[in-house]
Design a protein around this motif. Structure first.
Motif, short mmCIF file in Angstrom:
data_model
loop_
_atom_site.label_atom_id
_atom_site.label_comp_id
_atom_site.label_asym_id
_atom_site.label_seq_id
_atom_site.Cartn_x
_atom_site.Cartn_y
_atom_site.Cartn_z
N GLY A 40 49.58 51.09 41.59
CA GLY A 40 50.63 50.24 41.05
C GLY A 40 51.06 50.50 39.63
O GLY A 40 52.00 49.87 39.15
N ALA A 41 50.42 51.40 38.93
CA ALA A 41 50.77 51.64 37.53
C ALA A 41 52.08 52.43 37.41
O ALA A 41 52.42 53.24 38.27
CB ALA A 41 49.66 52.41 36.82
N THR A 42 52.77 52.20 36.32
CA THR A 42 53.88 53.04 35.91
C THR A 42 53.23 54.20 35.16
O THR A 42 52.48 53.98 34.21
CB THR A 42 54.82 52.28 34.97
OG1 THR A 42 55.39 51.19 35.70
CG2 THR A 42 55.91 53.17 34.42
N VAL A 43 53.48 55.43 35.61
CA VAL A 43 52.78 56.58 35.06
C VAL A 43 53.76 57.52 34.35
O VAL A 43 54.80 57.87 34.89
CB VAL A 43 52.02 57.34 36.17
CG1 VAL A 43 51.34 58.58 35.61
CG2 VAL A 43 51.01 56.43 36.84
N VAL A 44 53.37 57.94 33.14
CA VAL A 44 54.10 58.96 32.39
C VAL A 44 53.22 60.20 32.37
O VAL A 44 52.22 60.25 31.67
CB VAL A 44 54.40 58.49 30.96
CG1 VAL A 44 55.12 59.58 30.19
CG2 VAL A 44 55.20 57.20 30.97
N PRO A 45 53.57 61.22 33.19
CA PRO A 45 52.78 62.45 33.22
C PRO A 45 53.25 63.39 32.11
O PRO A 45 54.34 63.93 32.15
CB PRO A 45 53.11 63.03 34.60
CG PRO A 45 54.51 62.56 34.87
CD PRO A 45 54.63 61.22 34.18
N ARG A 55 57.97 54.13 42.21
CA ARG A 55 57.38 53.86 40.90
C ARG A 55 58.28 54.42 39.80
O ARG A 55 58.77 55.53 39.90
CB ARG A 55 56.00 54.49 40.77
CG ARG A 55 55.02 54.09 41.82
CD ARG A 55 54.39 52.76 41.47
NE ARG A 55 53.32 52.46 42.41
CZ ARG A 55 53.43 51.51 43.33
NH1 ARG A 55 54.51 50.81 43.43
NH2 ARG A 55 52.43 51.28 44.14
N GLU A 56 58.45 53.65 38.76
CA GLU A 56 59.22 54.10 37.61
C GLU A 56 58.37 55.06 36.78
O GLU A 56 57.15 54.98 36.77
CB GLU A 56 59.61 52.89 36.76
CG GLU A 56 60.62 53.21 35.71
CD GLU A 56 61.11 51.97 34.99
OE1 GLU A 56 62.07 52.11 34.22
OE2 GLU A 56 60.55 50.88 35.19
N SER A 57 59.03 55.98 36.10
CA SER A 57 58.33 56.95 35.27
C SER A 57 59.23 57.34 34.12
O SER A 57 60.32 56.78 33.95
CB SER A 57 57.91 58.17 36.09
OG SER A 57 57.01 58.95 35.36
N LEU A 58 58.79 58.29 33.34
CA LEU A 58 59.56 58.80 32.21
C LEU A 58 59.42 60.31 32.20
O LEU A 58 58.31 60.83 32.20
CB LEU A 58 59.02 58.21 30.90
CG LEU A 58 59.58 58.77 29.60
CD1 LEU A 58 61.05 58.39 29.44
CD2 LEU A 58 58.77 58.25 28.41
N LEU A 59 60.55 60.99 32.20
CA LEU A 59 60.54 62.45 32.15
C LEU A 59 60.55 62.88 30.69
O LEU A 59 61.50 62.59 29.96
CB LEU A 59 61.75 63.02 32.89
CG LEU A 59 61.88 64.54 32.87
CD1 LEU A 59 60.65 65.19 33.51
CD2 LEU A 59 63.14 64.98 33.59
N THR A 60 59.48 63.51 30.28
CA THR A 60 59.36 63.99 28.91
C THR A 60 58.38 65.14 28.87
O THR A 60 57.64 65.36 29.83
CB THR A 60 58.92 62.85 27.95
OG1 THR A 60 59.01 63.31 26.60
CG2 THR A 60 57.53 62.37 28.25
N SER A 61 58.39 65.86 27.77
CA SER A 61 57.40 66.91 27.57
C SER A 61 56.71 66.66 26.23
O SER A 61 57.24 65.95 25.37
CB SER A 61 58.06 68.30 27.58
OG SER A 61 58.97 68.41 26.52
#
Length: 95
Positions: A36-41, A61-67
């Motif tokens: 259930g976590a929102t994950v930022v890989p 699931r919501e996430s964030l695209l970043t480097s």
């Protein structure tokens, strides 16, 4: 030997997983999202992060695209700021 599967709820939690696009880090990111976590890989390569974010989105699931370059203090500060701007908090950090 058998292991009991542990169930836990991470709904509403935001997790940042440094190295969360391959290998063990990817497995951790997927497991956190499964619970259930929102994950930022976070990864140095945006292409790798994009694949995992797309998987997260497919799971609903919501996430964030970043480097991020995790060897750079400025890079880590930028990551922190991006996550806080989008989600308002960081509950779980996996390095």
């Amino acid at each position: 030997m058998s292991y009991k599967k542990i169930s836990f709820d991470l709904a509403g939690k935001v997790a940042v997983v440094i190295g969360g696009t391959r290998g063990i880090g990817r497995g951790i990111a997927l497991t956190l999202a499964d619970h259930g976590a929102t994950v930022v890989p976070a990864s140095r390569k945006i292409e790798n992060a994009k694949k995992v974010v797309e998987e997260r989105n497919a799971m609903g699931r919501e996430s964030l695209l970043t480097s991020v370059d995790s060897t750079s203090e400025e890079g880590l500060e930028r990551l922190r700021d991006e996550v806080l701007e989008k989600f308002g908090k960081i509950d779980i950090l996996v390095n």
